[in-house]
Scaffold this motif. Structure first.
Motif, PDB file in Angstrom:
ATOM      1  N   GLU A  84     -19.067 -10.537 -30.179  1.00 57.24           N
ATOM      2  CA  GLU A  84     -18.473 -11.741 -29.597  1.00 57.24           C
ATOM      3  C   GLU A  84     -18.616 -11.786 -28.081  1.00 57.24           C
ATOM      4  O   GLU A  84     -18.575 -12.844 -27.482  1.00 57.24           O
ATOM      5  CB  GLU A  84     -17.003 -11.842 -29.982  1.00 57.24           C
ATOM      6  N   LEU A  85     -18.801 -10.643 -27.429  1.00 57.48           N
ATOM      7  CA  LEU A  85     -18.936 -10.607 -25.974  1.00 57.48           C
ATOM      8  C   LEU A  85     -20.344 -10.297 -25.504  1.00 57.48           C
ATOM      9  O   LEU A  85     -20.642 -10.443 -24.326  1.00 57.48           O
ATOM     10  CB  LEU A  85     -17.993  -9.557 -25.379  1.00 57.48           C
ATOM     11  N   ALA A  86     -21.222  -9.864 -26.388  1.00 57.85           N
ATOM     12  CA  ALA A  86     -22.526  -9.345 -25.988  1.00 57.85           C
ATOM     13  C   ALA A  86     -23.417 -10.393 -25.329  1.00 57.85           C
ATOM     14  O   ALA A  86     -24.293 -10.042 -24.555  1.00 57.85           O
ATOM     15  CB  ALA A  86     -23.237  -8.731 -27.188  1.00 57.85           C
ATOM     16  N   GLN A  87     -23.215 -11.662 -25.610  1.00 55.43           N
ATOM     17  CA  GLN A  87     -24.091 -12.693 -25.061  1.00 55.43           C
ATOM     18  C   GLN A  87     -23.497 -13.418 -23.856  1.00 55.43           C
ATOM     19  O   GLN A  87     -24.117 -14.325 -23.318  1.00 55.43           O
ATOM     20  CB  GLN A  87     -24.420 -13.724 -26.151  1.00 55.43           C
ATOM     21  N   HIS A  88     -22.305 -13.022 -23.435  1.00 64.69           N
ATOM     22  CA  HIS A  88     -21.655 -13.725 -22.328  1.00 64.69           C
ATOM     23  C   HIS A  88     -22.089 -13.193 -20.977  1.00 64.69           C
ATOM     24  O   HIS A  88     -22.553 -12.069 -20.850  1.00 64.69           O
ATOM     25  CB  HIS A  88     -20.131 -13.616 -22.452  1.00 64.69           C
ATOM     26  N   ARG A  89     -21.891 -14.031 -19.971  1.00 64.39           N
ATOM     27  CA  ARG A  89     -22.189 -13.623 -18.598  1.00 64.39           C
ATOM     28  C   ARG A  89     -21.090 -12.722 -18.072  1.00 64.39           C
ATOM     29  O   ARG A  89     -20.036 -12.564 -18.672  1.00 64.39           O
ATOM     30  CB  ARG A  89     -22.312 -14.867 -17.714  1.00 64.39           C
ATOM     31  N   ALA A  90     -21.340 -12.148 -16.908  1.00 60.30           N
ATOM     32  CA  ALA A  90     -20.400 -11.199 -16.309  1.00 60.30           C
ATOM     33  C   ALA A  90     -19.061 -11.853 -15.995  1.00 60.30           C
ATOM     34  O   ALA A  90     -18.013 -11.220 -16.140  1.00 60.30           O
ATOM     35  CB  ALA A  90     -21.003 -10.596 -15.044  1.00 60.30           C
ATOM     36  N   ILE A  91     -19.066 -13.098 -15.579  1.00 57.09           N
ATOM     37  CA  ILE A  91     -17.810 -13.779 -15.240  1.00 57.09           C
ATOM     38  C   ILE A  91     -16.921 -13.883 -16.469  1.00 57.09           C
ATOM     39  O   ILE A  91     -15.719 -13.610 -16.411  1.00 57.09           O
ATOM     40  CB  ILE A  91     -18.105 -15.171 -14.648  1.00 57.09           C
ATOM     41  N   THR A  92     -17.501 -14.246 -17.604  1.00 57.69           N
ATOM     42  CA  THR A  92     -16.719 -14.369 -18.835  1.00 57.69           C
ATOM     43  C   THR A  92     -16.183 -13.022 -19.280  1.00 57.69           C
ATOM     44  O   THR A  92     -15.012 -12.905 -19.662  1.00 57.69           O
ATOM     45  CB  THR A  92     -17.595 -14.977 -19.950  1.00 57.69           C
ATOM     46  N   ILE A  93     -17.009 -12.005 -19.215  1.00 55.97           N
ATOM     47  CA  ILE A  93     -16.556 -10.668 -19.616  1.00 55.97           C
ATOM     48  C   ILE A  93     -15.492 -10.156 -18.654  1.00 55.97           C
ATOM     49  O   ILE A  93     -14.534  -9.511 -19.065  1.00 55.97           O
ATOM     50  CB  ILE A  93     -17.753  -9.714 -19.722  1.00 55.97           C
ATOM     51  N   ARG A  94     -15.648 -10.485 -17.393  1.00 62.86           N
ATOM     52  CA  ARG A  94     -14.636 -10.084 -16.413  1.00 62.86           C
ATOM     53  C   ARG A  94     -13.287 -10.695 -16.769  1.00 62.86           C
ATOM     54  O   ARG A  94     -12.259 -10.035 -16.724  1.00 62.86           O
ATOM     55  CB  ARG A  94     -15.068 -10.534 -15.022  1.00 62.86           C
ATOM     56  N   TRP A  95     -13.270 -11.951 -17.159  1.00 61.77           N
ATOM     57  CA  TRP A  95     -12.010 -12.609 -17.508  1.00 61.77           C
ATOM     58  C   TRP A  95     -11.467 -12.133 -18.845  1.00 61.77           C
ATOM     59  O   TRP A  95     -10.269 -11.980 -19.019  1.00 61.77           O
ATOM     60  CB  TRP A  95     -12.180 -14.123 -17.539  1.00 61.77           C
ATOM     61  N   ARG A  96     -12.352 -11.893 -19.819  1.00 63.51           N
ATOM     62  CA  ARG A  96     -11.881 -11.523 -21.159  1.00 63.51           C
ATOM     63  C   ARG A  96     -11.602 -10.042 -21.327  1.00 63.51           C
ATOM     64  O   ARG A  96     -10.760  -9.654 -22.121  1.00 63.51           O
ATOM     65  CB  ARG A  96     -12.898 -11.945 -22.206  1.00 63.51           C
ATOM     66  N   LEU A  97     -12.321  -9.200 -20.609  1.00 63.03           N
ATOM     67  CA  LEU A  97     -12.174  -7.767 -20.814  1.00 63.03           C
ATOM     68  C   LEU A  97     -11.461  -7.092 -19.649  1.00 63.03           C
ATOM     69  O   LEU A  97     -10.468  -6.400 -19.838  1.00 63.03           O
ATOM     70  CB  LEU A  97     -13.553  -7.131 -21.023  1.00 63.03           C
ATOM     71  N   TYR A  98     -11.947  -7.297 -18.450  1.00 53.97           N
ATOM     72  CA  TYR A  98     -11.345  -6.634 -17.291  1.00 53.97           C
ATOM     73  C   TYR A  98     -10.010  -7.247 -16.915  1.00 53.97           C
ATOM     74  O   TYR A  98      -9.139  -6.562 -16.388  1.00 53.97           O
ATOM     75  CB  TYR A  98     -12.265  -6.702 -16.077  1.00 53.97           C
ATOM     76  N   GLY A  99      -9.848  -8.526 -17.148  1.00 55.80           N
ATOM     77  CA  GLY A  99      -8.639  -9.222 -16.732  1.00 55.80           C
ATOM     78  C   GLY A  99      -7.607  -9.375 -17.827  1.00 55.80           C
ATOM     79  O   GLY A  99      -6.835 -10.328 -17.817  1.00 55.80           O
ATOM     80  N   MET A 100      -7.573  -8.454 -18.772  1.00 57.24           N
ATOM     81  CA  MET A 100      -6.589  -8.536 -19.850  1.00 57.24           C
ATOM     82  C   MET A 100      -5.181  -8.359 -19.295  1.00 57.24           C
ATOM     83  O   MET A 100      -4.950  -7.497 -18.448  1.00 57.24           O
ATOM     84  CB  MET A 100      -6.825  -7.425 -20.881  1.00 57.24           C
ATOM     85  N   ALA A 101      -4.298  -9.160 -19.808  1.00 58.63           N
ATOM     86  CA  ALA A 101      -2.901  -9.008 -19.418  1.00 58.63           C
ATOM     87  C   ALA A 101      -2.314  -7.844 -20.207  1.00 58.63           C
ATOM     88  O   ALA A 101      -2.353  -7.816 -21.429  1.00 58.63           O
ATOM     89  CB  ALA A 101      -2.131 -10.286 -19.704  1.00 58.63           C
ATOM     90  N   ALA A 102      -1.802  -6.869 -19.487  1.00 61.48           N
ATOM     91  CA  ALA A 102      -1.226  -5.692 -20.137  1.00 61.48           C
ATOM     92  C   ALA A 102      -0.048  -5.213 -19.302  1.00 61.48           C
ATOM     93  O   ALA A 102       0.083  -5.538 -18.126  1.00 61.48           O
ATOM     94  CB  ALA A 102      -2.262  -4.589 -20.263  1.00 61.48           C
ATOM     95  N   LYS A 103       0.767  -4.453 -19.941  1.00 61.91           N
ATOM     96  CA  LYS A 103       1.926  -3.893 -19.262  1.00 61.91           C
ATOM     97  C   LYS A 103       1.894  -2.383 -19.464  1.00 61.91           C
ATOM     98  O   LYS A 103       1.792  -1.894 -20.589  1.00 61.91           O
ATOM     99  CB  LYS A 103       3.212  -4.482 -19.845  1.00 61.91           C
TER     100      LYS A 103
END
Length: 138
Positions: A84-103
């Protein structure tokens, strides 16, 4: 009276691909740069390759090499990502993977990371893929 002047455009394709038919050769030729333009756009927009920081040629060359290296590392990492993420650009992966909301919760001597269920499953898939990755021998 308007006279239409016919102009002909002749093109030739020189290739050593003897196994392809004429139609397949033309199709291969037309598709040769299919992804390269998107890769250049991604390098320029997502990794800062579009603007150079100063007027010194050597510094700009180093900056661009670092941008290209970071793009290549990202392209390697993208191959390890779930479908689901393999075809996305870096900006999308940055928002979906690196920018996960976590506590991050510290209880006693333990640290816990609390995530939404869909984020947890995605993060587990990525971590499993990264652990299973074996770099090629040098």
């Amino acid at each position: 009276m308007i006279l239409w002047r016919l102009r002909y455009v002749y093109r030739a394709i020189a290739t050593n691909r003897d196994t392809l038919s004429d139609c397949q050769t033309v199709h291969w030729y037309n598709q040769r740069a299919e992804d390269s333009e998107n890769r250049i756009k991604e390098l320029k927009l997502d990794f800062g390759g579009g603007t150079l920081p100063c007027s010194d040629f050597n510094a700009n060359a180093l900056y661009f090499l670092i941008s290209a290296l970071s793009y290549n590392l990202f392209a390697l990492m993208r191959q390890l990502l779930p479908g689901e993420l393999a075809q996305h650009r870096a900006i999308t992966i940055r928002w979906r993977l690196y920018g996960m909301a976590a506590k991050v919760v510290k209880t006693g001597r333990q640290l816990f990371v609390k995530l939404a269920e869909r984020h947890r499953m995605l993060l587990e898939q990525v971590l499993i893929a990264l652990k299973a990755f074996e770099p090629p021998p040098i």
